[in-house]
Write an enzyme that holds these catalytic residues in place. Structure first.
Site, PDB file in Angstrom:
ATOM      1  CG  ASP A 477      -2.243   0.562   1.113  1.00  0.00           C
ATOM      2  OD1 ASP A 477      -2.238   1.622   0.276  1.00  0.00           O
ATOM      3  OD2 ASP A 477      -3.082   0.393   2.020  1.00  0.00           O
ATOM      4  CG  ASP A 547      -9.466   2.401  -0.816  1.00  0.00           C
ATOM      5  OD1 ASP A 547      -8.911   1.085  -0.819  1.00  0.00           O
ATOM      6  OD2 ASP A 547      -8.785   3.158   0.185  1.00  0.00           O
TER       7      ASP A 547
HETATM    8  C1  DGJ Z   1      -5.853   1.860   1.798  1.00  0.00           C
HETATM    9  C2  DGJ Z   1      -6.123   0.864   1.052  1.00  0.00           C
HETATM   10  O1  DGJ Z   1      -6.478   1.162  -0.571  1.00  0.00           O
HETATM   11  C3  DGJ Z   1      -7.264  -0.264   1.820  1.00  0.00           C
HETATM   12  O2  DGJ Z   1      -7.581  -1.201   1.128  1.00  0.00           O
HETATM   13  C4  DGJ Z   1      -6.683  -0.594   3.036  1.00  0.00           C
HETATM   14  O3  DGJ Z   1      -5.588  -1.518   2.957  1.00  0.00           O
HETATM   15  C5  DGJ Z   1      -6.264   0.701   3.782  1.00  0.00           C
HETATM   16  N1  DGJ Z   1      -5.291   1.532   3.156  1.00  0.00           N
HETATM   17  C6  DGJ Z   1      -5.255   0.236   5.058  1.00  0.00           C
HETATM   18  O4  DGJ Z   1      -5.206   1.351   5.795  1.00  0.00           O
END
Ligand code: DGJ
Length: 727
Positions: A477, A547
């Site tokens: 991430d 997301d």
């Molecule tokens: C952003 C990501 O896109 C999510 O899927 C998740 O992993 C969060 N960060 C966790 O902080």
């Protein structure tokens, strides 16, 4: 194939031609488009008898009939004779900024040119790929540019990257060095770009070209949620299936510009490369600089034709590793099920229920390390939080493995929290500018990957976690845009290099990891899909698309993403309802039918489902295992796009044309709405196909009459599989 004849270079793929020629010492580009069998004498192709242009630079002294304003210069430079947007500019030791590149030679070789230290498309042994290097030199500054083209004949794509060399005995600063820049001799195009924001990434926007510069860009250090390093130029009346379309993409994960300058004489100058903002690359004598690789494709079969070229090239010759060709595991991720509130017991219970649906990989998301119980700390302290996980990651992974599942872990390796042991130990390891308070993003700072010791820290963290082999998957991430980008090392002269050196540092780490841990599946992520680009795809064959996991929103996001990137690259999860981003409730069937085309995952507590939904999940996982080969390696036809239609229909067809999957989704139904007949594409006209219930149809029936779609109810979806009947 690359032909050099009569001062003209002809780069041919199966269906396209790219033609350049040397004229008056300059390298000109003369044509890109549908294949031409023979290049005439280049004088025929030059706009010499074009309009007489006052106040514009003459190309030859005493001859005002030819101006550089009428010439289509390949790799134009700032300040000499071509006064449109340049591809290159440098500040030399005498303070001047003018370069004039002149043709100095060429070399044709078999195989693919690979830009060192950068991700790129590659060739395999039996591919028909050849490369052309054209050398340009500026006699005064002794700056040189090597234009490296590679021609993928069967894939119908051309890649290019430029190497700038300092052949003088004085340093100079490169201020702009794009990867691709050439002129199309017409400008009556529409332009498509992929724009958005967090939770609505890559929404296609289509606009007619106007005179002047129109571009997308990023200055965020990452490619970003907002704009993507891609654009298409297409006939005004081109649609999904017809019309001429050019597509351009940069294989890069940092600051970029991608755009077009339409001039006053119906020329469209297309360009793409590193964003020149805060890019100052000092080149000492003898040193060289290599730009990221740009990919260009042309199709006369509409936007869909262009997308299919990108998809095939990227899934087969950009993505690498064992997971390029094998089916990847169906995963369950705990993020939307628990956020930071979990312990070993909870994770195991999620895994056990997932196992009942034959889900194969349990991914533990954010919050497993340091003191992290929210968004405010511990990034960089990659040691398990034993309050939540008394047996550590290893203990949990072993229990997950004992269930017959693989175990995966979330990491955000490029970050450091102000409140972390790592930051306390190394306060200067973050990107920052002395004397300025760094702006936080999601309460965090970005590590300075231009520094070797920082890169080594990240590699050794992964070695510690991955060395024992109990982790099979990493979600990588990256949750913030960069600000106050500066490094504590290198002094003033290095600061203009930081953005790009950061990306090079990132690629170095990723290259190390994929070579050292070839069996680990890496998935890219950046606050959803803020770094969905070809650079990341070279290391990680899939990227978390967004997301936003709402089925309806995802139809739009996946549609836009598929304009350039294949479905095999899109992480796609089924989540709980009401959806956590938009609070919409959609049926489990639709959520699964939307996710099944990408890399299928679940992101909810399956233990909370009723029996009917759980059975639906089981069916989805089973169907996915049977069909993913076609979703991921077949051709995509977007039969009905969601924008403007309140519905979407996608067709995926296997390469042997034996299996055809039609996915239809109704976003908003209307009572009493008429049926629609959607014509399938690309089938074998004379073959017979049977659907799941055994009804047989001829290929030409399905392509000419079509399949019926009824628009009467909201959130209705269907997946129909047609298989060729063996006679
Ligand atoms: C952003 C990501 O896109 C999510 O899927 C998740 O992993 C969060 N960060 C966790 O902080």
């Amino acid at each position: 194939m690359i032909i050099f004849n009569n001062n003209a270079f002809h780069l041919c793929t199966k269906n396209t031609s790219y033609i350049m020629a040397v004229f008056g010492g300059r390298l000109l580009n003369l044509y890109y488009g549908k294949r031409i069998s023979r290049v005439p004498d280049i004088e025929q192709m030059l706009p010499i008898s074009g309009p007489r242009i006052f106040s514009c630079p003459d190309i030859n002294e005493g001859d005002i009939s030819v101006s550089t304003d009428n010439l289509t210069v390949e790799y134009p430079t700032f300040g000499s004779a071509d006064l449109r947007t340049p591809a290159f500019s440098a500040r030399y030791a005498d303070g001047s900024e003018v370069t004039r590149f002149e043709y100095a030679g060429y070399e044709i070789t078999e195989g693919k040119y690979r830009p060192e230290g950068l991700p790129s498309v590659y060739a395999e042994e039996n591919d028909t790929v050849s490369s052309l290097k054209i050398i340009l030199e500026d006699r005064v500054s002794k700056a040189a540019a090597e234009l490296n083209f590679s021609v993928f004949e069967d894939y119908d794509a051309i890649t290019r990257s430029v190497k700038i060399i300092n052949k003088s005995d004085k340093a100079f600063d490169i201020e702009k060095a794009l990867s691709l820049c050439f002129d199309l001799r017409r400008s009556d195009f529409d332009m498509i770009t992929l724009n958005g924001a967090w939770a609505r990434e890559r929404m296609p926007e289509r606009m007619p070209l106007r005179i002047g510069v129109q571009q997308v860009e990023s200055m965020r250090g990452i490619t970003s949620h907002h704009e993507n390093p891609f654009f298409a130029l297409l006939d005004r009346n081109a649609d999904e299936n017809s019309g001429e379309v050019y597509g351009f993409n940069l294989i890069y994960s940092g600051n970029f510009v991608a755009g077009v300058q339409r001039d006053s004489y119906n020329v469209a100058r297309a360009y793409i490369g590193i964003n020149p903002q805060n890019f100052v690359w000092r080149l000492e004598p003898g040193e060289s600089f290599v730009t990221p690789e740009a990919v260009s494709v042309f199709s006369d079969s509409g936007i869909g034709g262009m997308s299919r070229i990108f998809h095939k090239l990227y899934r087969e010759r950009l993505c690498r590793g064992v997971y390029r060709d094998i089916r990847r595991p169906v995963l369950i991720n705990n993020w939307e099920a628990t956020y930071f509130d979990f312990n070993e017991e909870k994770i195991l219970s999620i895994a056990k229920t997932a196992k009942q649906a034959d889900i194969e990989l349990m991914v533990l998301d954010d919050g497993w390390f340091g003191k992290r119980n929210g968004e405010s700390g511990s990034l960089g302290d990659w040691v398990p939080n034993t309050d939540k996980l008394p047996n550590g990651i290893k203990g949990l992974a072993e229990k997950v493995n004992a269930l017959g599942m693989k175990f995966g872990l979330w990491m955000e390796p490029e970050m450091v929290s102000p409140d972390s042991d790592l930051n306390r130990a190394h306060p200067d390891w973050c990107l920052h500018i002395g004397g300025r308070t760094p702006t936080l993003g999601r309460n965090q700072l970005v590590l300075d990957l231009t520094r070797k010791e920082v890169r080594e820290y990240i590699k050794s963290t992964f070695d510690r976690l991955l060395g024992d082999g109990y982790i099979s998957y990493i979600k990588w991430d990256m949750n913030r845009s960069m600000t106050e980008v500066g490094s504590a090392v290198g002094g003033a002269a290095a600061q203009g290099k930081v953005y790009h050196s950061y990306v090079l540092g990132l690629y170095e780490i990723m290259e190390y990891l994929v070579n050292r841990y070839p069996n680990v599946l890496f998935e890219g992520c950046s606050g959803g899909g803020a770094r969905f680009d070809g650079g990341i795809l070279h290391y990680m064959p899939q990227i978390w698309t967004s997301d936003d996991t709402d089925a309806v929103e995802r139809l739009y996001i996946q549609y836009g993403t598929s304009i350039c990137y294949p479905y095999s690259a899109m992480g796609a999860h089924v989540s709980a309802v009401p959806n956590h981003q938009v609070w919409r409730t959609t049926p489990m069937k639709m959520r699964g039918d939307v996710s099944i085309c990408g890399q299928l995952g679940y992101e909810l507590d399956l233990g909370k489902l009723d029996e009917a939904d759980m059975n639906c999940v089981k069916e989805q996982v089973k169907a996915y295992k049977e069909l993913s080969e076609v979703f991921h390696n077949g051709d995509l036809y977007r039969l009905l796009v969601p924008v403007g239609n309140n519905a979407a229909v996608n067709e995926f067809i296997s390469n042997d044309k034996n299996t055809v999957i039609v996915c239809s989704y109704i976003i908003k139904g209307t009572p009493g709405a008429p049926h629609d007949y959607i014509k399938l594409k690309g089938l074998e006209a004379g073959a017979d196909y049977a659907d799941q219930s055994g009804r047989a149809f001829s290929g030409d029936y399905l392509m000419n009459f079509g399949v019926t779609v009824s628009y009467t109810s909201d959130h209705k979806s269907d997946i129909t599989v047609f298989k060729r009947i063996k006679k």
